[in-house]
Enzyme design. Structure first.
Site, short mmCIF file in Angstrom:
data_model
loop_
_atom_site.label_atom_id
_atom_site.label_comp_id
_atom_site.label_asym_id
_atom_site.label_seq_id
_atom_site.Cartn_x
_atom_site.Cartn_y
_atom_site.Cartn_z
N ASN A 1 -7.40 -2.26 8.90
CA ASN A 1 -6.28 -3.02 8.35
C ASN A 1 -5.32 -3.36 9.48
O ASN A 1 -4.92 -2.47 10.25
CB ASN A 1 -5.59 -2.15 7.28
CG ASN A 1 -4.40 -2.84 6.61
OD1 ASN A 1 -3.44 -3.20 7.27
ND2 ASN A 1 -4.48 -2.98 5.30
N THR B 1 2.09 -2.59 -2.76
CA THR B 1 3.04 -1.91 -3.64
C THR B 1 4.08 -2.86 -4.22
O THR B 1 4.36 -3.92 -3.66
CB THR B 1 3.74 -0.78 -2.87
OG1 THR B 1 4.22 -1.30 -1.64
CG2 THR B 1 2.77 0.36 -2.59
N THR C 1 -2.61 6.24 -3.78
CA THR C 1 -1.65 7.32 -4.01
C THR C 1 -2.30 8.62 -4.51
O THR C 1 -1.81 9.71 -4.21
CB THR C 1 -0.58 6.83 -5.02
OG1 THR C 1 -0.05 5.60 -4.51
CG2 THR C 1 0.56 7.82 -5.18
N CYS D 1 2.98 -6.00 3.42
CA CYS D 1 3.75 -4.76 3.52
C CYS D 1 5.20 -5.04 3.15
O CYS D 1 5.82 -5.93 3.74
CB CYS D 1 3.68 -4.17 4.93
SG CYS D 1 4.81 -2.77 5.08
N ASN E 1 -3.10 -7.25 6.44
CA ASN E 1 -1.97 -6.79 5.65
C ASN E 1 -0.83 -7.78 5.77
O ASN E 1 0.03 -7.67 6.65
CB ASN E 1 -1.52 -5.39 6.09
CG ASN E 1 -0.52 -4.80 5.10
OD1 ASN E 1 -0.12 -5.47 4.17
ND2 ASN E 1 -0.13 -3.56 5.31
N GLY F 1 6.89 2.19 6.92
CA GLY F 1 7.23 1.29 8.03
C GLY F 1 6.19 1.19 9.12
O GLY F 1 6.52 1.00 10.29
N LEU F 2 4.93 1.30 8.73
CA LEU F 2 3.77 1.10 9.63
C LEU F 2 3.80 1.93 10.91
O LEU F 2 3.56 1.38 12.00
CB LEU F 2 3.64 -0.37 10.03
CG LEU F 2 3.48 -1.43 8.96
CD1 LEU F 2 4.82 -2.02 8.57
CD2 LEU F 2 2.57 -2.54 9.42
O1 RRO Z 1 3.77 1.52 6.02
C1 RRO Z 1 4.31 1.17 4.95
O2 RRO Z 1 5.50 1.37 4.70
C2 RRO Z 1 3.54 0.44 3.92
C3 RRO Z 1 2.61 -0.52 4.18
BR1 RRO Z 1 2.07 -0.97 5.89
C4 RRO Z 1 2.03 -1.26 3.11
O3 RRO Z 1 1.21 -2.17 3.26
N1 RRO Z 1 2.41 -0.94 1.86
C5 RRO Z 1 3.32 0.03 1.60
O4 RRO Z 1 3.63 0.27 0.43
N2 RRO Z 1 3.86 0.72 2.65
#
Ligand code: RRO
Length: 325
Positions: free
Chosen positions: A120, A214, A287, A151, A148, A93-94
């Protein structure tokens, strides 16, 4: 009697073996020159500084920092990670301290440490992306921006950005209009036609696209009925997504003339070379950091030897070498 003149031709010698030290690792992502094609993937290497105990940041082709937003964000409810037998689910969640703290505190410590530093950024709308870009434009130490737009884990949602070519066109243009920094647009796998999104990014002036973010997924404990993630649905990453990522990079390569940064399940130098083979110019490793935080340095360290063993004199020779109709 004079010796018979042999009519046999000299046996052909195999091409001179390539010495690893002679392999040229450099690549170009539009205006961005990289010493090698191996980058960190945003979100998996913190703000870059967290990697310093593991390797000299200048070893990476580029360091990409975790997404920065305009305002500080706390991130999503826990649990934020759920390990599955075939990959890692996240819904982070950034969380970040916001652009002001990044510029005032992090950037001065980070600038000059990476050979190439990519920031980013994510906003809630096109104007916010542009505002962030304008703020970072011209600051010492920043070499490029990664947008980005993909997300999967924000409830106000920026996935819709990545799904609509018209929105992508407008968003990327609003950023390109306010900065001279090279722009990499990060694409989502959760779309039907990724090439049309890449085309929109290119038309609007993006210098490269990176993919994939993702893949939407979830996990659940059937006994308790509890989902593995606090937000129920999140993003899947790790080796499970590599075939999806390779396919999507190839789709973009075949349809759009724009440099590609391949992302998805890379844990080894061979994985990285697979992405180059389908047409990526560079790769990001994500990962794998959680098991082997020095993975980027390892892959860079093995790249020359691996390419030389296949007779390649440069990374460039490997790019788009796929033998397919
Ligand atoms: O922070 C996240 O939950 C997150 C981000 Br910003 C993203 O670009 N991709 C992801 O799988 N998680």
């Amino acid at each position: 009697m004079p010796p018979a003149v042999s009519r046999e031709t000299k046996p052909t010698t195999p091409a001179d073996p390539v010495r690893p030290e002679d392999v040229d690792l450099s690549v170009r992502l539009g205006p961005l020159e990289l010493a090698n094609p191996v980058m960190t993937a945003s979100g998996t290497a913190g703000l870059g500084l967290e990697m310093e105990p593991f390797y000299d940041l200048s070893v990476a082709g580029a360091i990409v920092v975790k997404t920065i937003t305009k305002k500080p964000r706390k991130g999503n409810p826990m649990p934020r990670l759920s390990e599955t037998p075939s990959g890692l689910l996240n819904s982070i969640g950034l969380p970040n301290k916001g652009i002001d703290a990044f510029v005032a505190k992090t950037l001065p410590r980070l600038a000059g440490k990476a050979r190439c530093l990519v920031v980013n950024i994510a906003g809630g709308c096109s104007d916010e992306f542009a505002e962030l870009a304008e703020r970072l434009d011209g600051l010492p130490g920043i070499d490029a921006l990664e947008l980005n737009i993909s997300c999967p884990n924000v409830e106000d949602g920026n996935l819709p950005f990545a799904r609509d070519p018209e929105i992508v066109r407008g968003l990327v243009k609003s950023v390109v209009d306010v900065t001279d920094l090279p722009i990499i647009t990060k694409l989502s796998p959760n779309v039907t036609d990724v090439a049309s999104i890449a085309q929109a990014a290119k038309d609007a002036g993006a210098h490269a696209v990176s993919l994939i973010n993702t893949v939407l997924g979830m996990s659940v404990d059937w006994r308790t009925g509890k989902p593995g993630l606090g937000t129920v649905i999140g993003g899947l990453s790790g080796p499970a997504v590599k075939p999806i990522a390779l396919r999507m990079c190839l789709e973009v390569k075949r349809a759009v003339d724009i440099p590609i940064v391949g992302i998805g399940g890379i844990v080894s130098v061979d994985d990285a070379l697979e992405f180059l083979t389908v047409g990526a110019t560079a790769v990001q490793i994500g990962t794998a950091h959680y098991k082997t935080p020095d993975v980027v340095a390892r892959v860079v360290g093995e790249l020359r030897e691996r390419l030389a063993s296949a007779g390649r004199r440069s990374v460039q020779e490997q790019i788009a070498s796929l033998k397919a109709p």
